[in-house]
Design an enzyme around this catalytic site. Structure first.
Site, short mmCIF file in Angstrom:
data_model
loop_
_atom_site.label_atom_id
_atom_site.label_comp_id
_atom_site.label_asym_id
_atom_site.label_seq_id
_atom_site.Cartn_x
_atom_site.Cartn_y
_atom_site.Cartn_z
N ASN A 111 9.23 11.52 1.76
CA ASN A 111 10.42 12.37 1.52
C ASN A 111 10.16 13.38 0.40
OD1 ASN A 111 10.39 10.70 -0.68
ND2 ASN A 111 12.58 10.23 -0.66
N ARG A 122 7.75 12.70 -4.88
CA ARG A 122 6.82 13.00 -5.97
C ARG A 122 6.71 14.50 -6.21
NH1 ARG A 122 2.64 15.54 -5.90
NH2 ARG A 122 2.27 14.75 -3.80
N ASN A 169 14.91 3.38 -6.06
CA ASN A 169 13.96 3.84 -5.04
C ASN A 169 12.98 2.73 -4.67
OD1 ASN A 169 12.75 6.16 -3.49
ND2 ASN A 169 10.97 5.48 -4.66
N THR A 218 0.48 -3.40 -8.68
CA THR A 218 -0.35 -2.86 -9.75
C THR A 218 -0.83 -3.97 -10.68
OG1 THR A 218 -0.15 -1.72 -11.88
CG2 THR A 218 1.87 -2.03 -10.68
N SER A 278 6.32 -1.35 -18.61
CA SER A 278 7.21 -0.19 -18.39
C SER A 278 8.21 -0.59 -17.32
CB SER A 278 6.41 1.04 -17.92
OG SER A 278 6.10 0.91 -16.54
N TYR A 304 8.77 1.08 -14.62
CA TYR A 304 8.08 1.24 -13.33
C TYR A 304 7.31 -0.04 -12.97
CZ TYR A 304 3.70 1.81 -10.82
OH TYR A 304 2.63 1.57 -10.00
N HIS A 305 6.49 -0.52 -13.93
CA HIS A 305 5.69 -1.72 -13.63
C HIS A 305 6.60 -2.92 -13.35
CE1 HIS A 305 2.50 0.71 -15.68
NE2 HIS A 305 1.77 0.19 -14.71
N LYS A 325 7.60 -3.20 -9.85
CA LYS A 325 6.54 -3.79 -9.00
C LYS A 325 6.59 -5.32 -9.07
CE LYS A 325 3.91 -0.51 -7.57
NZ LYS A 325 4.13 0.21 -6.30
N GLN A 351 -3.31 -3.16 -7.82
CA GLN A 351 -4.30 -2.11 -8.00
C GLN A 351 -4.35 -1.61 -9.45
OE1 GLN A 351 -5.41 1.51 -5.20
NE2 GLN A 351 -3.47 1.87 -6.20
N VAL A 355 -6.46 4.56 -10.37
CA VAL A 355 -7.43 5.13 -9.44
C VAL A 355 -7.89 6.48 -9.99
CG1 VAL A 355 -7.77 5.87 -7.03
CG2 VAL A 355 -6.13 4.05 -7.56
N ASN A 369 -8.45 10.81 -14.52
CA ASN A 369 -8.22 12.17 -14.02
C ASN A 369 -7.77 13.09 -15.15
OD1 ASN A 369 -8.85 11.20 -11.54
ND2 ASN A 369 -6.78 11.19 -10.71
N ARG A 370 -6.98 12.55 -16.08
CA ARG A 370 -6.50 13.33 -17.23
C ARG A 370 -7.67 13.72 -18.13
NH1 ARG A 370 -2.22 9.59 -18.80
NH2 ARG A 370 -3.36 9.15 -20.70
N TYR A 396 -4.76 7.34 -26.63
CA TYR A 396 -3.51 6.86 -27.23
C TYR A 396 -3.83 5.71 -28.20
CZ TYR A 396 -1.01 9.38 -23.45
OH TYR A 396 -0.51 10.33 -22.58
N1 LIG Z 1 -2.60 6.06 -8.31
C1 LIG Z 1 -2.85 4.97 -8.99
O1 LIG Z 1 -3.72 4.94 -9.88
C2 LIG Z 1 -2.10 3.70 -8.68
C3 LIG Z 1 -2.46 2.52 -9.36
C4 LIG Z 1 -1.79 1.34 -9.07
C5 LIG Z 1 -0.79 1.31 -8.12
N2 LIG Z 1 -0.46 2.48 -7.48
C6 LIG Z 1 0.61 2.41 -6.47
O2 LIG Z 1 0.17 3.01 -5.28
C7 LIG Z 1 1.24 3.68 -4.63
C8 LIG Z 1 0.88 5.12 -4.37
O3 LIG Z 1 0.58 5.77 -5.59
P1 LIG Z 1 0.16 7.29 -5.67
O4 LIG Z 1 -0.67 7.43 -6.90
O5 LIG Z 1 -0.36 7.72 -4.36
O6 LIG Z 1 1.58 7.95 -5.97
P2 LIG Z 1 2.20 9.29 -5.33
O7 LIG Z 1 3.46 9.55 -6.07
O8 LIG Z 1 1.21 10.37 -5.28
O9 LIG Z 1 2.53 8.80 -3.86
C9 LIG Z 1 3.70 8.10 -3.52
C10 LIG Z 1 4.31 8.87 -2.36
O10 LIG Z 1 5.46 8.16 -1.91
C11 LIG Z 1 6.49 9.08 -1.68
N3 LIG Z 1 7.77 8.35 -1.82
C12 LIG Z 1 8.26 7.74 -2.92
N4 LIG Z 1 9.45 7.18 -2.64
C13 LIG Z 1 9.71 7.45 -1.34
C14 LIG Z 1 10.77 7.16 -0.47
N5 LIG Z 1 11.85 6.48 -0.89
N6 LIG Z 1 10.71 7.57 0.82
C15 LIG Z 1 9.62 8.26 1.27
N7 LIG Z 1 8.57 8.58 0.48
C16 LIG Z 1 8.62 8.18 -0.81
C17 LIG Z 1 6.31 10.16 -2.71
O11 LIG Z 1 6.92 11.38 -2.34
C18 LIG Z 1 4.79 10.27 -2.78
O12 LIG Z 1 4.28 11.23 -1.90
C19 LIG Z 1 2.46 3.52 -5.53
O13 LIG Z 1 3.25 2.46 -5.07
C20 LIG Z 1 1.85 3.19 -6.87
O14 LIG Z 1 2.72 2.41 -7.63
C21 LIG Z 1 -1.09 3.66 -7.74
#
Ligand SMILES: NC(=O)c1ccc[n+]([C@@H]2O[C@H](COP(=O)([O-])OP(=O)(O)OC[C@H]3O[C@@H](n4cnc5c(N)ncnc54)[C@H](O)[C@@H]3O)[C@@H](O)[C@H]2O)c1
Length: 382
Positions: free
Chosen positions: A32, A35, A118, A144, A179, A181-182, A185, A208, A211, A240-241, A255
């Site tokens: 949707n 992000r 959400n 996570t 946090s 957020y965490h 999860k 996870q 990444v 990435n940062r 930090y």
């Molecule tokens: N990237 C990392 O390092 C990392 C590490 C650990 C866990 N995660 C988990 O992996 C998952 C993906 O992470 P990411 O880095 O790709 O994040 P991201 O924000 O890039 O991707 C999540 C996607 O889900 C979509 N989304 C969120 N809520 C939604 C909803 N209600 N309906 C439809 N779409 C929705 C967002 O628009 C986004 O495109 C997440 O659950 C995150 O918590 C990511």
């Protein structure tokens, strides 16, 4: 297999959709654009602008001949989820659709509530849509490593045996997230475990780590297929940062003391892990928890690696310790098990100097698009 990818426009969801479609699976990606909206709202846009999901799928089809179905909609809306599950009847659902930023979730009441609503509503809907429309479907849920926090004992792979007064039992490993957020999860894991115990749902919960990377076999075919790559303080993950800071010529922002240790993995290993989970499904009535990372690093170690490689490339990288905006231990014990995915066949892509150099070279191409105002922490935990 018919695979539903929730959050298919995201950093991880889009490369996963391409990777599985390239292997001949029937893939449907749902998103949707939450992000993208939050990034705009917080002035945290990705480094490289990416076409919308429909357009990306069109480009991918033109380049590879493989189709990715796209549904634009909200996973927190059960009517939509019922329709998608009812029509597509997936064999596996990969659930990435959550608000994934710890700083965003700590901005204030509105952002915290949005994150909570959400993430929990999306997970709850996935569980119910599976039970009603695709009861055999394997739920692969992205959790996570942050769920565990930083306890002063070894972190097990999801479960812990506890002996007490001569008796013993197995429980979910204690969770204490740093946090909101965490914490969502952690609550997701509890919800999943409840429905596994009571309704026999089959679930793999992937704990996870952060990444890094932006290159995958499919993303490398066309620049417009690259994942959305964030380097800001709100959506950018630490590696990435740091890579982007090195390229921008600003100090790498460690930090506090920088002893914060976590398990990291390459984007290509996320693709391997979800595929391994998918092709080796959990049993009905099983909550399988796998710790998904390949290497442990402290923040100081990551900064040191980026500096060493960046300096050799003539970037003259500086490292600066700044006041920690988060509440977290800056020096602590950390030993997390992670043998489950290796046993399933994961072949790690480690963070070698060549890998760091490759990522830096890639980011150098977009040097002119880096906005250094997005780098310093804008959110504090208190
Ligand atoms: N990237 C990392 O390092 C990392 C590490 C650990 C866990 N995660 C988990 O992996 C998952 C993906 O992470 P990411 O880095 O790709 O994040 P991201 O924000 O890039 O991707 C999540 C996607 O889900 C979509 N989304 C969120 N809520 C939604 C909803 N209600 N309906 C439809 N779409 C929705 C967002 O628009 C986004 O495109 C997440 O659950 C995150 O918590 C990511």
């Amino acid at each position: 297999m018919r695979i539903l990818i929730l959050g298919g426009d995201g950093y991880l969801g889009w490369p996963t959709a391409m990777s599985l479609a390239a292997k001949g699976h029937d893939v449907c990606a749902v998103d949707n654009y939450l992000r993208r909206e939050m990034a705009l709202e917080t002035n945290s846009e990705a480094l490289i602008p990416s076409p919308n999901l429909d357009d990306r799928a069109g480009i991918f089809e033109a380049v590879t001949g493989k189709k990715i179905r796209v549904v634009i909609g909200d996973c927190a809306d059960y009517t939509l989820m019922s329709r998608v599950f009812g029509e597509f009847k997936p064999n596996a659902v990969i659930h990435y659709a959550e608000q994934p930023s710890a700083p965003y979730s700590m901005m204030g009441f509105t952002e915290a509530r949005k994150t909570l609503n959400n993430n929990l509503n999306a997970t709850f809907n996935v569980i119910w849509a599976v039970m009603k429309f695709a009861p055999d479907c394997h739920i692969i849920k992205l959790g996570t490593m942050g769920e565990y926090g930083t306890p002063n004992i070894d972190i097990e792979e999801g479960w812990i045996e506890i002996e007490r007064n001569g008796r013993s039992d197995k429980f979910l490993y204690p969770r204490q997230a740093g946090s909101l957020y965490h914490t969502t999860k952690v609550l997701d894991t509890d919800l999943l475990w409840f429905y596994v115990r009571t309704h026999g749902v089959r679930v793999t919960d992937l704990m996870q780590g952060p990444v890094y990377g932006l290159s995958t076999p499919q993303a490398d075919m066309d620049e417009r297929l690259l994942p959305n790559f964030h380097y800001d303080d709100i959506f950018g993950t630490v590696v990435n940062r740091f890579l982007t800071q090195a390229v921008a010529g600003v100090p790498l922002t460690v930090y506090g003391k920088g002893g914060q240790t976590r398990g990291y993995l390459n984007l290509n290993d996320t693709l391997q892990c979800v595929e391994l989970a998918m092709t080796n499904p959990a049993q009905a009535g099983q909550l399988r928890i796998l710790n998904q990372f390949t290497e442990l690093f402290s923040v100081n170690e990551i900064a040191g690696r980026v500096k060493a490689v960046g300096d050799r490339m003539g970037l003259n990288v500086r490292i600066e310790s700044i006041q920690n905006p988060r509440k977290e231990k800056e020096e602590h014990y950390y030993n997390a098990k992670h043998s489950g995915l290796l046993e399933l066949g994961l072949k790690p892509n480690y963070m070698t100097d060549d890998v760091v150099a490759g990522m830096l070279e890639r980011i150098i191409k977009y040097r002119g698009m880096i906005d250094t105002k997005k780098i310093m922490p804008r959110v504090r935990w208190s």
